[in-house]
Structure formats: structure tokens, C-alpha cells
Design a protein around this motif. Sequence first.
Motif, PDB file in Angstrom:
ATOM      1  N   THR A  12      58.108  72.794  50.778  1.00  0.00           N
ATOM      2  CA  THR A  12      57.076  73.741  50.814  1.00  0.00           C
ATOM      3  C   THR A  12      56.019  73.305  51.134  1.00  0.00           C
ATOM      4  O   THR A  12      55.089  73.822  52.066  1.00  0.00           O
ATOM      5  N   GLU A  13      55.346  72.506  50.315  1.00  0.00           N
ATOM      6  CA  GLU A  13      53.982  71.809  50.651  1.00  0.00           C
ATOM      7  C   GLU A  13      53.767  71.040  51.770  1.00  0.00           C
ATOM      8  O   GLU A  13      52.858  71.133  52.366  1.00  0.00           O
ATOM      9  N   MET A  14      54.862  70.323  52.073  1.00  0.00           N
ATOM     10  CA  MET A  14      54.886  69.721  53.218  1.00  0.00           C
ATOM     11  C   MET A  14      54.694  70.403  54.651  1.00  0.00           C
ATOM     12  O   MET A  14      54.009  70.151  55.307  1.00  0.00           O
ATOM     13  N   PHE A  15      55.446  71.521  54.507  1.00  0.00           N
ATOM     14  CA  PHE A  15      55.336  72.436  55.592  1.00  0.00           C
ATOM     15  C   PHE A  15      53.906  72.882  55.660  1.00  0.00           C
ATOM     16  O   PHE A  15      53.640  73.137  57.029  1.00  0.00           O
ATOM     17  N   GLU A  32      58.399  61.648  51.492  1.00  0.00           N
ATOM     18  CA  GLU A  32      58.682  62.352  50.433  1.00  0.00           C
ATOM     19  C   GLU A  32      58.565  61.647  48.905  1.00  0.00           C
ATOM     20  O   GLU A  32      58.886  62.403  48.028  1.00  0.00           O
ATOM     21  N   ASN A  33      58.096  60.466  48.905  1.00  0.00           N
ATOM     22  CA  ASN A  33      58.064  59.962  47.650  1.00  0.00           C
ATOM     23  C   ASN A  33      56.853  58.813  47.711  1.00  0.00           C
ATOM     24  O   ASN A  33      56.477  58.682  48.758  1.00  0.00           O
ATOM     25  N   GLY A  34      56.361  58.253  46.467  1.00  0.00           N
ATOM     26  CA  GLY A  34      55.174  57.208  46.602  1.00  0.00           C
ATOM     27  C   GLY A  34      55.563  55.975  47.304  1.00  0.00           C
ATOM     28  O   GLY A  34      55.050  55.482  48.159  1.00  0.00           O
ATOM     29  N   ALA A  35      56.964  55.554  46.879  1.00  0.00           N
ATOM     30  CA  ALA A  35      57.302  54.242  47.518  1.00  0.00           C
ATOM     31  C   ALA A  35      57.488  54.347  49.082  1.00  0.00           C
ATOM     32  O   ALA A  35      56.912  53.482  49.833  1.00  0.00           O
ATOM     33  N   PRO A 105      46.756  75.605  44.840  1.00  0.00           N
ATOM     34  CA  PRO A 105      47.247  75.666  46.424  1.00  0.00           C
ATOM     35  C   PRO A 105      45.854  75.427  47.072  1.00  0.00           C
ATOM     36  O   PRO A 105      44.854  75.646  46.976  1.00  0.00           O
ATOM     37  N   VAL A 106      46.382  74.683  48.308  1.00  0.00           N
ATOM     38  CA  VAL A 106      45.366  74.106  49.009  1.00  0.00           C
ATOM     39  C   VAL A 106      44.531  75.351  49.994  1.00  0.00           C
ATOM     40  O   VAL A 106      45.229  76.032  50.700  1.00  0.00           O
TER      41      VAL A 106
END
Length: 125
Positions: A12-15, A32-35, A105-106
Amino acid sequence: MARILIVDDSPTEMFKLTGMLEKHGHEVLKAENGADGVALARLEKPDAVLMDIVMPGLNGFQATRQLHKDPETSRIPVIMVTTKDQETDMVWAKRQGAKAYITKPVDEDNLWRTLNDVLAVSHSQ
């Protein structure tokens, strides 16, 4: 415009963030993750990174520290984008190398202002 890497495990945040950035003409890269974020930043050398903190595996603080300490990626500004709104989190983020901190929320105007500020500083170095 700029190439921005979003590192966030929430679809959702990515979208939402992708929509905000693309609306202003930015190219978006996603992890989708730090690595994966660290690996993609090393490979693609984006103009800036929007980094969540709470993620499985390598969290945003750890990923930011790795980017900041690596000569190949140390000049890429990292903006923390997170629900963590405590002063201690903000201070710790800066100590890891983050250039700015936005809470979710941004707010789109705040994101735009913050991104423009860090990009201006980054390009003047």
C-alpha cells in the motif's frame, strides 16, 4: 527528473509513494526490504532513497547505515519514511546517515519539499 528508490515492505505504501513520485515525473525503483534496497542502490545509484524503518531482515536503520558507510553509495541522500514518530527515532536515523525524516501517512507537499531540498543539497556537493 530524478530516479528515486523506494524501500518499503508495504504494498500500500509502495503504491502511494510511487503515485506521488511519478505524478511529478520521477522514475521509481522499488525494493521490498532493506537488503534488496541496499543491493539495488549499489547497482542503480538512484538520486535519492525513501527508506521505511520497520521491515523484515535488514531494517531501515541498518540499511541506511550500510549505504552511508559505503563510498559507492554514501552520496545518495536517504529520507526515512516511517510511522515511527519518536524524537529518538529521528535522532538515530540522522546518526545512521539519513538526510531527512518524514512520518506516515505521507503528506504529498511535505514529501515534494523534502525531496527537492535533499536533491538540491546532493547536487551541489
